[in-house]
Design a protein around this motif. Structure first.
Motif, PDB file in Angstrom:
ATOM      1  N   ARG A 173       5.288   4.262  -8.434  1.00 18.76           N
ATOM      2  CA  ARG A 173       3.927   3.741  -8.636  1.00 18.76           C
ATOM      3  C   ARG A 173       3.871   2.858  -9.883  1.00 18.76           C
ATOM      4  NH1 ARG A 173       2.593   9.139  -7.639  1.00 18.76           N
ATOM      5  NH2 ARG A 173       1.840   9.400  -9.784  1.00 18.76           N
ATOM      6  N   GLU A 209       0.819  -1.208   0.000  1.00 22.80           N
ATOM      7  CA  GLU A 209       0.000   0.000   0.000  1.00 22.80           C
ATOM      8  C   GLU A 209       0.859   1.267   0.000  1.00 22.80           C
ATOM      9  OE1 GLU A 209       0.215  -1.399   4.344  1.00 22.80           O
ATOM     10  OE2 GLU A 209      -0.047  -2.272   2.355  1.00 22.80           O
ATOM     11  N   LYS A 258       0.943   4.207  -3.038  1.00 15.76           N
ATOM     12  CA  LYS A 258       0.620   5.614  -2.737  1.00 15.76           C
ATOM     13  C   LYS A 258       1.847   6.519  -2.785  1.00 15.76           C
ATOM     14  CE  LYS A 258      -3.226   4.228   0.245  1.00 15.76           C
ATOM     15  NZ  LYS A 258      -3.746   4.211   1.636  1.00 15.76           N
TER      16      LYS A 258
END
Length: 333
Positions: free
Chosen positions: A42, A31, A35
């Protein structure tokens, strides 16, 4: 001050020590990668998820475990990325490392993208006791903290040219298919085991060994000479993996008693660690089971957590054998 670290060593299937790869495998939470502010992070996260899904879809656990063994000082996430981008990689390093070894990356070769930790120095205030006066005082000191990840590149040795690489350090306990060395390895493991090993125990039909967590003992159904080779060494590795997983805190009796898939979790860790250690020790892995791995590891997050546990236990198994070699070397000296 922020310091971006990169791959400063090479590591491959010939390297058996702890020198190669990342300074230490760094735990990565998916996670946080998803982010990240850096778009390149990413994008590489998306590539990582694709790579992990490919492993899950194919259920080709041995291919991933082979890579974990080959790059056992790289994080599970980076191992999955190397497998997805360059499945035949054997030794990888950054440009500076290859140059220091007298090799150059060939023009036009595309780098393998992996994550590297970004470290920041911070000033912290801590209490310490003055050894002369016994008084407690507050002092400031600098510490390095992990603040995130960035994208870096490595290249496989097959993408380079130049000076031949040095021969890997010789390890007496690497079997390379030798039954004699496998038997020697079995007795090394017996001598180094952190828990008692009982041979010739009465177990359920078809069961070669168990780790009794209550007694903290390993029970084997027969002695090495009575087992088909190399089942004896592989069985001992599997049960030692259970014992070390308990000692390292990556598996415990609580998992078995209080979670519905706790038993499968423990077996998946032991299966994976025994397989990786067997590869590192030059043992034949044909026929080694991955049944519990396929049942337990069902999503990307779980795969990375499981693989971190496998790495820790497999490296601990190798360290057990290295310890016996070091002791023998000291006695010989």
């Amino acid at each position: 001050m922020t310091r971006a670290t990169g791959p400063n060593h090479f590591h491959g299937k010939e390297g058996m020590g702890r020198a190669g790869g990342e300074a230490r495998p760094v735990s990565m939470k998916l996670e946080k990668l998803a982010k990240a502010k850096d778009q390149r992070v990413r994008e590489l996260y998306d590539r990582l998820v694709e790579g992990v899904r490919a492993v899950l879809d194919r259920a080709d656990w041995k291919a991933y475990l082979d890579m974990l063994a080959r790059f056992h000082n790289y994080s599970p996430a980076n191992v999955a990325l190397i497998l997805a981008q360059y499945p035949h990689a054997t030794r990888v390093a950054g440009i500076k490392t290859w140059n220091s070894l007298g090799r150059r990356v060939r023009p036009g070769e595309r780098g393998i993208k992996i994550f590297a930790p970004t470290i920041r120095k911070v000033t912290v205030r801590v209490e310490e006791v003055d050894p002369e006066t016994g008084e407690t005082r507050v002092v400031e000191r600098e510490e390095e903290r992990l603040v995130g990840f960035h994208v870096t590149h490595v290249w496989d040795v097959s993408q380079t040219e130049g000076r031949p690489l040095p021969e890997p350090e010789f390890r007496h306990w690497v079997c390379e298919g030798s039954e004699k060395k496998a038997r020697e390895l079995y007795y090394r493991l017996l001598a180094a085991s952190p828990v008692p090993v009982r041979e010739g125990c009465i177990l359920r039909p078809g069961v070669l060994g168990v780790y009794n967590s209550n007694l903290q003992e390993i029970h084997l159904s027969c002695k090495l000479g009575d087992m088909p080779w190399p089942n004896g060494v592989r069985t001992l590795l599997h049960e030692l993996a259970h014992a070390l997983a308990h000692r390292l805190g990556v598996d415990s009796i609580k998992h078995i008693l209080f979670t519905p898939d706790g038993y499968a979790r423990g077996e998946a860790i032991a299966e994976g660690a025994a397989y990786v250690a067997a590869r590192l020790m030059g043992l034949d892995t044909f026929g080694m089971s991955t049944e519990y791995i396929a049942w337990y590891v069902r999503d990307a997050e779980r795969l990375l957590v499981w693989a971190e546990a496998v790495q820790r236990v497999a490296n601990a198994l190798v360290e057990l054998v290295e310890l016996t070699e070091n002791k023998e070397g000291s006695r010989a000296a």
